[in-house]
Scaffold this motif. Structure first.
Motif, PDB file in Angstrom:
ATOM      1  N   SER A 229      18.736 -23.802  66.688  1.00 35.91           N
ATOM      2  CA  SER A 229      19.023 -25.055  67.796  1.00 35.91           C
ATOM      3  C   SER A 229      20.533 -24.933  67.958  1.00 35.91           C
ATOM      4  CB  SER A 229      18.815 -26.392  67.179  1.00 35.91           C
ATOM      5  OG  SER A 229      17.187 -26.580  66.967  1.00 35.91           O
ATOM      6  N   GLY A 230      21.112 -24.389  69.098  1.00 35.15           N
ATOM      7  CA  GLY A 230      22.493 -23.879  68.979  1.00 35.15           C
ATOM      8  C   GLY A 230      23.343 -25.034  70.209  1.00 35.15           C
ATOM      9  N   ALA A 231      22.914 -26.032  70.927  1.00 38.11           N
ATOM     10  CA  ALA A 231      23.488 -26.826  71.473  1.00 38.11           C
ATOM     11  C   ALA A 231      24.633 -26.957  71.374  1.00 38.11           C
ATOM     12  CB  ALA A 231      22.545 -28.094  72.133  1.00 38.11           C
ATOM     13  N   PHE A 232      24.822 -27.439  69.805  1.00 43.01           N
ATOM     14  CA  PHE A 232      26.332 -27.860  69.524  1.00 43.01           C
ATOM     15  C   PHE A 232      27.444 -26.879  69.631  1.00 43.01           C
ATOM     16  CE2 PHE A 232      24.445 -25.647  65.937  1.00 43.01           C
ATOM     17  CZ  PHE A 232      25.531 -25.123  65.270  1.00 43.01           C
ATOM     18  N   ALA A 233      27.017 -25.457  69.906  1.00 43.14           N
ATOM     19  CA  ALA A 233      28.182 -24.498  69.873  1.00 43.14           C
ATOM     20  C   ALA A 233      28.294 -24.024  71.504  1.00 43.14           C
ATOM     21  CB  ALA A 233      27.341 -23.411  69.423  1.00 43.14           C
ATOM     22  N   ILE A 234      27.767 -24.954  72.284  1.00 40.99           N
ATOM     23  CA  ILE A 234      28.224 -24.698  74.079  1.00 40.99           C
ATOM     24  C   ILE A 234      29.561 -24.618  73.967  1.00 40.99           C
ATOM     25  CG2 ILE A 234      27.880 -25.570  76.112  1.00 40.99           C
ATOM     26  CD1 ILE A 234      25.074 -26.442  75.546  1.00 40.99           C
ATOM     27  N   SER A 235      30.138 -25.570  73.652  1.00 43.03           N
ATOM     28  CA  SER A 235      32.046 -25.549  74.028  1.00 43.03           C
ATOM     29  C   SER A 235      32.505 -24.294  73.404  1.00 43.03           C
ATOM     30  CB  SER A 235      32.462 -27.015  73.194  1.00 43.03           C
ATOM     31  OG  SER A 235      31.808 -28.046  73.918  1.00 43.03           O
ATOM     32  N   ALA A 236      31.711 -23.980  72.154  1.00 43.00           N
ATOM     33  CA  ALA A 236      32.513 -22.913  71.465  1.00 43.00           C
ATOM     34  C   ALA A 236      32.567 -21.660  72.068  1.00 43.00           C
ATOM     35  CB  ALA A 236      31.926 -22.793  69.966  1.00 43.00           C
ATOM     36  N   ALA A 237      31.447 -21.455  72.731  1.00 38.32           N
ATOM     37  CA  ALA A 237      31.024 -20.231  73.411  1.00 38.32           C
ATOM     38  C   ALA A 237      31.922 -20.373  74.652  1.00 38.32           C
ATOM     39  CB  ALA A 237      29.442 -20.245  73.901  1.00 38.32           C
ATOM     40  N   LYS A 238      32.167 -21.445  75.309  1.00 38.41           N
ATOM     41  CA  LYS A 238      32.908 -21.375  76.354  1.00 38.41           C
ATOM     42  C   LYS A 238      34.545 -21.186  76.013  1.00 38.41           C
ATOM     43  CE  LYS A 238      31.831 -25.446  78.161  1.00 38.41           C
ATOM     44  NZ  LYS A 238      31.668 -26.727  78.952  1.00 38.41           N
ATOM     45  N   ASN A 239      34.907 -21.611  74.961  1.00 40.31           N
ATOM     46  CA  ASN A 239      36.075 -21.327  74.336  1.00 40.31           C
ATOM     47  C   ASN A 239      36.505 -20.060  73.984  1.00 40.31           C
ATOM     48  OD1 ASN A 239      37.068 -24.123  74.646  1.00 40.31           O
ATOM     49  ND2 ASN A 239      36.389 -24.774  72.480  1.00 40.31           N
ATOM     50  N   ALA A 240      35.183 -19.105  73.600  1.00 41.40           N
ATOM     51  CA  ALA A 240      35.472 -17.948  73.394  1.00 41.40           C
ATOM     52  C   ALA A 240      35.381 -16.903  74.652  1.00 41.40           C
ATOM     53  CB  ALA A 240      34.369 -17.424  72.458  1.00 41.40           C
ATOM     54  N   ASN A 241      35.284 -17.648  75.846  1.00 36.86           N
ATOM     55  CA  ASN A 241      35.287 -17.217  77.174  1.00 36.86           C
ATOM     56  C   ASN A 241      33.851 -16.077  77.235  1.00 36.86           C
ATOM     57  OD1 ASN A 241      37.690 -17.858  78.104  1.00 36.86           O
ATOM     58  ND2 ASN A 241      38.830 -16.570  76.765  1.00 36.86           N
ATOM     59  N   ALA A 242      32.979 -16.685  76.591  1.00 39.52           N
ATOM     60  CA  ALA A 242      31.591 -15.747  76.886  1.00 39.52           C
ATOM     61  C   ALA A 242      30.990 -15.733  77.985  1.00 39.52           C
ATOM     62  CB  ALA A 242      30.452 -16.132  75.692  1.00 39.52           C
ATOM     63  N   ASP A 243      30.368 -14.705  78.477  1.00 41.83           N
ATOM     64  CA  ASP A 243      29.766 -14.784  79.809  1.00 41.83           C
ATOM     65  C   ASP A 243      28.474 -15.442  79.651  1.00 41.83           C
ATOM     66  OD1 ASP A 243      31.922 -13.318  81.360  1.00 41.83           O
ATOM     67  OD2 ASP A 243      31.297 -12.013  80.288  1.00 41.83           O
ATOM     68  N   VAL A 244      27.847 -15.340  78.514  1.00 39.92           N
ATOM     69  CA  VAL A 244      26.353 -15.694  78.335  1.00 39.92           C
ATOM     70  C   VAL A 244      26.460 -16.353  76.801  1.00 39.92           C
ATOM     71  CG1 VAL A 244      23.978 -15.512  78.380  1.00 39.92           C
ATOM     72  CG2 VAL A 244      25.379 -14.190  79.870  1.00 39.92           C
ATOM     73  N   PHE A 245      25.746 -17.335  76.875  1.00 31.33           N
ATOM     74  CA  PHE A 245      25.440 -17.944  75.503  1.00 31.33           C
ATOM     75  C   PHE A 245      23.963 -17.977  75.320  1.00 31.33           C
ATOM     76  CE2 PHE A 245      25.178 -21.827  72.846  1.00 31.33           C
ATOM     77  CZ  PHE A 245      25.181 -21.167  71.503  1.00 31.33           C
ATOM     78  N   ILE A 246      23.327 -17.222  74.310  1.00 30.51           N
ATOM     79  CA  ILE A 246      21.866 -17.087  73.858  1.00 30.51           C
ATOM     80  C   ILE A 246      21.496 -17.838  72.680  1.00 30.51           C
ATOM     81  CG2 ILE A 246      20.333 -15.539  73.347  1.00 30.51           C
ATOM     82  CD1 ILE A 246      21.689 -13.248  74.690  1.00 30.51           C
ATOM     83  N   THR A 247      20.684 -18.849  72.773  1.00 31.20           N
ATOM     84  CA  THR A 247      20.492 -19.659  71.600  1.00 31.20           C
ATOM     85  C   THR A 247      18.942 -20.302  71.996  1.00 31.20           C
ATOM     86  OG1 THR A 247      21.126 -21.569  70.323  1.00 31.20           O
ATOM     87  CG2 THR A 247      21.678 -21.837  72.803  1.00 31.20           C
TER      88      THR A 247
END
Length: 364
Positions: A287-305
């Motif tokens: 369960s990784g919804a809490f990391a959405i902001s972190a993925a955006k801050n890391a400039n990821a193009d895709v976040f897989i969770t």
């Protein structure tokens, strides 16, 4: 080998101190002194898994998810948790869980996802805070190298891929030994001045007890002067999720199709396709919804969770694609990781990969 011997090996990979506070990790069922006849590695411990362990003569189950998550007040077999625990106890089978201790490892769950997807140079997405500490102590100059060496042996002074790291300054220390003391330098009742080295070393928080034991055992003074502080520095080795890059950038739809194939998932729930190239990818097993902001801050193009709720997909905000591939699917390769690790550590020992399908979610 006993259960304790095996768990010590597992905790070299994922120290229990690295687990989240809400979690329930470690030995959940069984006698730590029991001799192990075989190990069965699984993602979840269910009754069918215990049956499999019995069939394969394995009396230790190493499970990613803990079968006991909240307190048990009764063991009457009224639900699947109680029935599993009762069956394990009745057959002298120990159960050990790793869960978020392995989630927070830089060679754990998320590193395995990166490996399967071919992501390069993976880094921790959300470093765990408060995990780096600093020890400062004061030693007679001629004893400084010996004390420092013992601290290094205990695990102090490790920074990333560097070891034996320290900083030393020299100065003049003073003390007066009182009645009842046995000073190694100076005399009782007299002020003593000593040329000393101030030794500063950092260490990962779970090693604190071991390092202090080394300090007390090898420091020449009867009364050891030392201080420990917690640093705010980012720990690159402990934390949730990882972010890495593809060797070659891909269009979004072909990338998602590749993820579907490599992660053996029958469907992917995802946010809006953005018409951009995919190069940088963030992953977080479970369960990784809490990391959405972190993925955006890391400039990821895709976040897989996994386990993304309806409104949480809006949080992509056209900055990246959120891809929910399923909870089981993000963690399925974890047991392969553990089997490979145990075989390397204890070759010629009976280690089995569970064949039980424990995914509770089915797709039509």
């Amino acid at each position: 080998m006993t259960v304790t011997d095996i768990t010590k090996i597992l905790e070299e990979l994922a120290p229990l101190e690295h687990a989240e506070g809400f979690d329930n990790v470690g030995l959940l069922v069984g006698n730590p002194n029991q001799e192990v006849t075989g190990i069965l590695v699984t993602l979840d411990t269910l009754e069918t898994v215990v049956d499999e362990a019995i069939k394969k003569s394995c009396n230790l189950i190493v499970s990613f998810h803990p079968i006991i998550f909240q307190g048990l007040k009764k063991l009457t077999g009224r639900n699947y948790v109680e029935r599993t625990v009762i069956k394990a106890i009745a057959n002298n089978i120990a159960i050990y869980s790793m869960h978020t201790a392995l989630d927070n490892s830089n060679v754990g769950v998320n590193a395995k996802i990166c490996e399967v997807l071919g992501l390069r140079n993976p880094k921790i997405l959300i470093p765990k805070k408060g995990t780096i500490k600093k020890l400062t102590t004061y030693v007679p100059i001629e004893k400084a190298d010996a004390v420092k060496s013992e601290l290094f042996k205990a695990g102090a002074g490790a920074i990333g891929n560097y070891t034996n790291c320290s900083f030393i300054t020299e100065g003049l220390g003073s003390f007066k030994a009182g009645a009842g003391t046995s000073p190694s330098l100076g005399n009782v009742g007299e002020l003593h001045m000593e040329k000393e080295a101030q030794i500063n070393v950092i260490f990962s928080f779970e090693k604190e007890k071991r390092i202090l034991n080394a300090l007390f055992a090898h420091h020449p003074y009867e009364e050891v002067a030392y201080e420990i502080s917690t640093l705010e520095n980012t720990n690159q080795d402990i934390g949730m999720g990882m972010v890495g890059t593809l060797e070659m950038e891909m269009d979004e739809n072909p990338f998602l199709q590749m993820v579907k194939e490599k992660m053996n998932t029958s469907m992917i729930r995802h946010s809006q396709i953005l018409g951009k190239k995919v190069k940088k990818v963030a992953v977080l097993g479970g369960s990784g919804a809490f990391a959405i902001s972190a993925a955006k801050n890391a400039n990821a193009d895709v976040f897989i969770t996994a386990d993304i709720k309806y409104h949480q997909f809006y949080e992509a905000e056209k900055q990246l694609i959120i891809a929910d591939i399923g909870h089981f699917e993000t963690e399925q390769f974890t047991k392969d990781l553990l089997v490979d690790y145990l075989i390397k550590k204890i070759p010629n020992f009976a280690i089995s990969l569970s064949e039980s399908i424990t995914n509770p979610i089915k797709y039509l």
